[in-house]
Design a protein around this motif. Sequence first.
Motif, PDB file in Angstrom:
ATOM      1  N   LYS A   1       0.816  -1.226   0.000  1.00 37.87           N
ATOM      2  CA  LYS A   1       0.000   0.000   0.000  1.00 37.87           C
ATOM      3  C   LYS A   1       0.840   1.261   0.000  1.00 37.87           C
ATOM      4  O   LYS A   1       0.496   2.253  -0.617  1.00 37.87           O
ATOM      5  CB  LYS A   1      -0.970   0.003   1.181  1.00 37.87           C
TER       6      LYS A   1
ATOM      7  N   ILE B   1      -9.919   0.263   8.565  1.00 39.63           N
ATOM      8  CA  ILE B   1      -9.010  -0.256   7.541  1.00 39.63           C
ATOM      9  C   ILE B   1      -7.620  -0.534   8.105  1.00 39.63           C
ATOM     10  O   ILE B   1      -6.682  -0.710   7.343  1.00 39.63           O
ATOM     11  CB  ILE B   1      -8.971   0.683   6.303  1.00 39.63           C
ATOM     12  N   ASN B   2      -7.532  -0.581   9.427  1.00 37.83           N
ATOM     13  CA  ASN B   2      -6.273  -0.991  10.045  1.00 37.83           C
ATOM     14  C   ASN B   2      -6.579  -1.926  11.209  1.00 37.83           C
ATOM     15  O   ASN B   2      -7.249  -1.533  12.172  1.00 37.83           O
ATOM     16  CB  ASN B   2      -5.490   0.240  10.524  1.00 37.83           C
ATOM     17  N   GLY B   3      -6.104  -3.151  11.104  1.00 37.76           N
ATOM     18  CA  GLY B   3      -6.436  -4.169  12.096  1.00 37.76           C
ATOM     19  C   GLY B   3      -5.716  -3.981  13.422  1.00 37.76           C
ATOM     20  O   GLY B   3      -6.282  -4.273  14.481  1.00 37.76           O
TER      21      GLY B   3
ATOM     22  N   ASP C   1       1.162   2.006  11.909  1.00 36.31           N
ATOM     23  CA  ASP C   1      -0.210   1.636  12.251  1.00 36.31           C
ATOM     24  C   ASP C   1      -0.827   2.642  13.229  1.00 36.31           C
ATOM     25  O   ASP C   1      -1.887   3.205  12.953  1.00 36.31           O
ATOM     26  CB  ASP C   1      -0.238   0.238  12.886  1.00 36.31           C
TER      27      ASP C   1
ATOM     28  N   ASP D   1      -0.670   3.903   7.811  1.00 27.52           N
ATOM     29  CA  ASP D   1      -1.143   2.748   7.045  1.00 27.52           C
ATOM     30  C   ASP D   1      -2.575   2.995   6.538  1.00 27.52           C
ATOM     31  O   ASP D   1      -2.879   2.779   5.359  1.00 27.52           O
ATOM     32  CB  ASP D   1      -1.075   1.513   7.957  1.00 27.52           C
TER      33      ASP D   1
ATOM     34  N   LYS E   1      -4.112   3.536   2.574  1.00 28.16           N
ATOM     35  CA  LYS E   1      -5.250   2.771   2.057  1.00 28.16           C
ATOM     36  C   LYS E   1      -6.394   3.708   1.646  1.00 28.16           C
ATOM     37  O   LYS E   1      -7.007   3.526   0.601  1.00 28.16           O
ATOM     38  CB  LYS E   1      -5.743   1.772   3.106  1.00 28.16           C
TER      39      LYS E   1
ATOM     40  N   GLY F   1      -8.072  -8.130   7.518  1.00 26.09           N
ATOM     41  CA  GLY F   1      -7.293  -7.153   6.759  1.00 26.09           C
ATOM     42  C   GLY F   1      -5.824  -7.493   6.669  1.00 26.09           C
ATOM     43  O   GLY F   1      -5.042  -6.739   6.087  1.00 26.09           O
ATOM     44  N   ALA F   2      -5.411  -8.596   7.258  1.00 25.89           N
ATOM     45  CA  ALA F   2      -3.995  -8.968   7.234  1.00 25.89           C
ATOM     46  C   ALA F   2      -3.890 -10.470   7.446  1.00 25.89           C
ATOM     47  O   ALA F   2      -4.896 -11.154   7.652  1.00 25.89           O
ATOM     48  CB  ALA F   2      -3.241  -8.217   8.331  1.00 25.89           C
TER      49      ALA F   2
HETATM   50  N1  HSE Z   1      -0.609  -3.401   9.515  1.00 30.18           N
HETATM   51  C1  HSE Z   1      -1.849  -3.509   8.827  1.00 30.18           C
HETATM   52  C2  HSE Z   1      -2.994  -3.551   9.816  1.00 30.18           C
HETATM   53  C3  HSE Z   1      -1.960  -4.759   7.992  1.00 30.18           C
HETATM   54  O1  HSE Z   1      -2.774  -3.594  11.027  1.00 30.18           O
HETATM   55  O2  HSE Z   1      -4.124  -3.530   9.369  1.00 30.18           O
HETATM   56  C4  HSE Z   1      -1.564  -4.561   6.594  1.00 30.18           C
HETATM   57  O3  HSE Z   1      -1.999  -3.375   6.056  1.00 30.18           O
END
Ligand code: HSE
Length: 426
Positions: free
Chosen positions: A105, A158-160, A196, A201, A205, A300-301
Amino acid sequence: MKKAGVAILGLGVVGGGTYQILTEKREYFKKTQGVDLTVECVLEKNVERAKQLGVEESRIASSIEEVVANPNVDIVVEVIGGTGVAKTFVTKALMSGKTVVTSNKELFAKHWPELEEEAKKMNAGLFFEASCVGGVPIIRTLQEGMQANKILSIKGIINGTTNYILTKMAYEGWSYEEALKEAQRLGYAEFNPTADVEGFDATYKLSILSSLAFNKKICIENVYREGITGINKEDIAYGKEMGYTLKLLGIGKDTENGVEVRVHPTFVRNDDPLAAVNDSFNAVHLVGDAVGEIMLYGRGAGALPTGSAIVSDVIFAAKHDRYFYASFENNQKGNKETKFVDDFTSKYYLRLSVADKPGVLSKISGVFAKNNVSLKEVKQVAGEEGKAQIIITTHCCHESLVKKTLAKLDALDEVFEVQGTIRIED
Ligand code: HSE
């Protein structure tokens, strides 16, 4: 039957998952997709790791030159990450006419226009489903499933990693530091968690997703960004009592006043479907003018979920001879004509530490009134000797008015500290 040879650059977690899916499901793809996919070579410094995954030694390449010179390789999968060698390798692959599938990304958000230029020159494909929201097929949904719509908004977790941290703070009462430590132990957060937890991140996205959703290039610089490092569990708990759940949201809106793109901690109503997305799960909510609301939910990962997205791109590339390129002007600096909303409107949650004495509440509410910010709810909680906490939610107003109000409040002797400022999206 169509055949395609694949090279995988990087056999880390995601590269390993991709290798596993491609090799274990070869017969399944022949039967269900009518394509015969073979992993022709891998590029991985750690030869032992490659061998452990079952890669024959003769298929372990020692340089990108070897990979791109291999006539059996049609599709190059890049899962190295970052913008250093990954960019060099992807560029070399495209210049050699190979189709590229990437999960990167950061590379894509920062260099999409130049990579696309190279791809177009050679009529090569450039696929990036795995770059956003891992295994959730959001990019193909935007490109292939929502064409009948003008997309009005996109809103997502959109971030896990941050979702895991916020979930643990909300449901286990952990502090931010405790939750981060556990996220690191589980391998969600990296040793340096900045990308993150500071929202980078999610910003990468959102820039990719909102470009596709709104059909205009949205650069990273256009996205307002705030991470979760300033969040404390008291605000999460007070929010919960008032009917809200805290999430790090990526929000994009295409309004008549312009495009609004932002990543920040946000309270959503407890009955909002996004409030039920917990732990490291991701979800994206879209509103299209024809279909109305839709929501996608998933991982998401991770090795297999992200591998799933990569292999879906590999199959798509193997089955098509013509490729999708951006239908908007894909400039590094965006299009000058795109208007952005700087001073967006939102509802707010605010927490103030104040002196507990007569007249303070009326003084504070007077500042809000003077700045044209309408209060929705006000709650006072007794604090330590002589102090109280005032928790306020506002009606929808411009961000600039809230900032002005907070500056005035901060200057009052009776206000010791503004302890929490969180936007509400409902
Ligand atoms: N580090 C990202 C997250 C996973 O925590 O969503 C990949 O983008």
